[in-house]
Design a protein around this motif. Structure first.
Motif, PDB file in Angstrom:
ATOM      1  N   LYS A   1       0.495  12.071   0.403  1.00  0.00           N
ATOM      2  CA  LYS A   1      -0.299  13.476  -0.396  1.00  0.00           C
ATOM      3  C   LYS A   1      -0.090  13.528  -1.438  1.00  0.00           C
ATOM      4  O   LYS A   1       0.530  12.927  -1.625  1.00  0.00           O
TER       5      LYS A   1
ATOM      6  N   SER B   1      -8.677   4.351  -1.725  1.00  0.00           N
ATOM      7  CA  SER B   1      -9.188   4.788  -0.529  1.00  0.00           C
ATOM      8  C   SER B   1     -10.828   5.029  -1.945  1.00  0.00           C
ATOM      9  O   SER B   1     -11.543   5.105  -0.373  1.00  0.00           O
TER      10      SER B   1
ATOM     11  N   LYS C   1       3.539  10.041  -6.606  1.00  0.00           N
ATOM     12  CA  LYS C   1       2.702   8.941  -6.725  1.00  0.00           C
ATOM     13  C   LYS C   1       2.788   8.284  -8.291  1.00  0.00           C
ATOM     14  O   LYS C   1       2.507   7.418  -8.747  1.00  0.00           O
TER      15      LYS C   1
ATOM     16  N   GLY D   1      -2.576   5.199  -3.184  1.00  0.00           N
ATOM     17  CA  GLY D   1      -4.085   6.186  -3.084  1.00  0.00           C
ATOM     18  C   GLY D   1      -3.963   7.526  -1.521  1.00  0.00           C
ATOM     19  O   GLY D   1      -2.753   6.932  -0.633  1.00  0.00           O
ATOM     20  N   ASP D   2      -4.706   8.125  -1.110  1.00  0.00           N
ATOM     21  CA  ASP D   2      -4.472   9.114   0.123  1.00  0.00           C
ATOM     22  C   ASP D   2      -5.625   7.971   0.730  1.00  0.00           C
ATOM     23  O   ASP D   2      -6.669   9.183   0.380  1.00  0.00           O
ATOM     24  N   LEU D   3      -5.840   8.251   2.026  1.00  0.00           N
ATOM     25  CA  LEU D   3      -6.400   7.411   2.853  1.00  0.00           C
ATOM     26  C   LEU D   3      -7.202   8.960   3.143  1.00  0.00           C
ATOM     27  O   LEU D   3      -8.715   9.334   3.557  1.00  0.00           O
TER      28      LEU D   3
ATOM     29  N   THR E   1       1.072   5.287   0.367  1.00  0.00           N
ATOM     30  CA  THR E   1       0.423   6.751  -0.082  1.00  0.00           C
ATOM     31  C   THR E   1       1.511   7.571  -0.014  1.00  0.00           C
ATOM     32  O   THR E   1       2.476   7.499   0.212  1.00  0.00           O
TER      33      THR E   1
ATOM     34  N   PHE F   1       0.687  -0.781  -0.135  1.00  0.00           N
ATOM     35  CA  PHE F   1       0.433  -0.056   0.142  1.00  0.00           C
ATOM     36  C   PHE F   1       1.012   1.455  -0.007  1.00  0.00           C
ATOM     37  O   PHE F   1       1.387   1.306   1.267  1.00  0.00           O
TER      38      PHE F   1
END
Length: 321
Positions: free
Chosen positions: A29, A111, A34, A144-146, A27, A25
């Motif tokens: 901002k 997310s 990414k 992704g970004d939670l 992650t 995973f």
């Protein structure tokens, strides 16, 4: 160079993807790189992969397909344990051939993926790849970004799914939980030290594994190698021979800075002595380890430190020295 710089973090991620079959995973901002990482991976990796996303717009941005279209999934909620007709699992022969050939599945904007959708992907992969391992044995790279968009789950759907999942997020997926099995694995680890003309065999071919959720105590007489072993497990030292896998990542040949990144992300130390800095406040002492994680802002460090101290009844002593 800061061992927590984005370049080194992405280099470690690339090593995990290319040299292991561990699910990852990734992650960060917006603007942390990414998307650039994904583009380079697609262009340079030798692994056979497909890039997927939960929505059409996200799929276009990632240069891939949607999860529903690629796996030919219905838009109805997936209920774990429910029995589905064989016709509902039917996929074109060419698609089956492609799915069985995959080494890696990349899911961007993770997310937005709900727990039941990820479990539906798992069920489809197990069925089509004829492999009962989580996700049919294929490696997943989740990006992704939670803190961004959450999965969209209607209230009536969640009323049905909440008895199966603790949250709607992907990390509550049953398959995702099962995919993280062995956290620590030592394979015939030896550690020798040269003392004058003598070779001291501190560790003599140690092998064991620790699974997620297990509580393990290491016991032994003074001089039996406990501290040497803990230095190996904490990525403070490397074996003379053998292999140490942390979350599927081979540690022995890592450079010191790579181990520093891995240690910061994966390991927490509780020392026998307090090891507090006397000239700093309680909250500053708790903040200190997070200073080495570039992904945590100053405000978030302070919030986490205060919450941790309040959790153990020290909320009234935040600024005591």
């Amino acid at each position: 160079m800061n061992p927590q710089s984005p370049d080194e973090v992405f280099a470690l991620a690339r090593t995990i993807v290319e040299q292991t079959d561990t699910n990852l995973f990734l992650t960060g901002k917006a603007g942390t790189g990414k998307t650039t990482f994904l583009r380079r991976l697609r262009a340079e990796s030798s692994k056979r992969m497909v890039v997927l996303a939960p929505t059409g717009i996200a799929a276009i941005n990632a240069g891939g397909s949607t999860l529903h279209s690629f796996f030919q999934l219905p838009f109805a909620p997936f209920v774990p344990g429910a029995r589905y007709k064989r016709e509902e699992m039917r996929v074109a022969k060419q698609k089956i051939k492609l799915i069985r050939s995959l080494d890696l599945i990349v899911i961007d904007e993770i997310s937005m993926v709900s727990a039941d959708l990820l479990d539906a992907v798992d069920a489809r992969l197990q069925f089509l790849r004829r492999n009962s391992k989580p996700f049919g044995g294929v490696q997943l790279l989740l990006i992704g970004d939670l803190c961004q968009l959450a999965p969209v789950v209607k209230e009536e759907e969640w009323n049905m799914l909440r008895q199966h999942y603790t949250t709607p997020y992907f990390f509550s997926s049953h398959a995702y939980s099962r995919s993280h099995t062995v956290v620590i694995e030592l394979q015939h680890v030896k550690r020798n030290f040269i003392v004058g003309d003598e070779v001291v065999h501190a560790l003599r071919g140690v092998s064991f594994s620790i699974r997620e959720g297990e509580f393990v105590t290491i016991m032994g007489t003074s001089g039996s190698g406990k501290s040497t072993l803990l230095n190996q497990l904490g990525c403070l030292d490397t074996p003379t021979s053998g292999e140490y896998l942390l979350d599927g990542i081979p540690v022995r040949k890592m450079r010191r800075r790579e181990r520093a990144v891995l240690r910061n992300r994966k390991i927490g130390f509780v020392f026998q002595n307090y090891n507090l800095l006397p000239k700093t406040t309680a909250v500053e002492n708790v903040e200190l380890p997070m200073l080495y994680n570039a992904g945590i802002s100053a405000s978030e460090r302070r919030e986490r430190a205060i919450a941790a101290l309040r959790m153990v009844g020290l909320g009234e002593r935040l600024y005591h020295r």
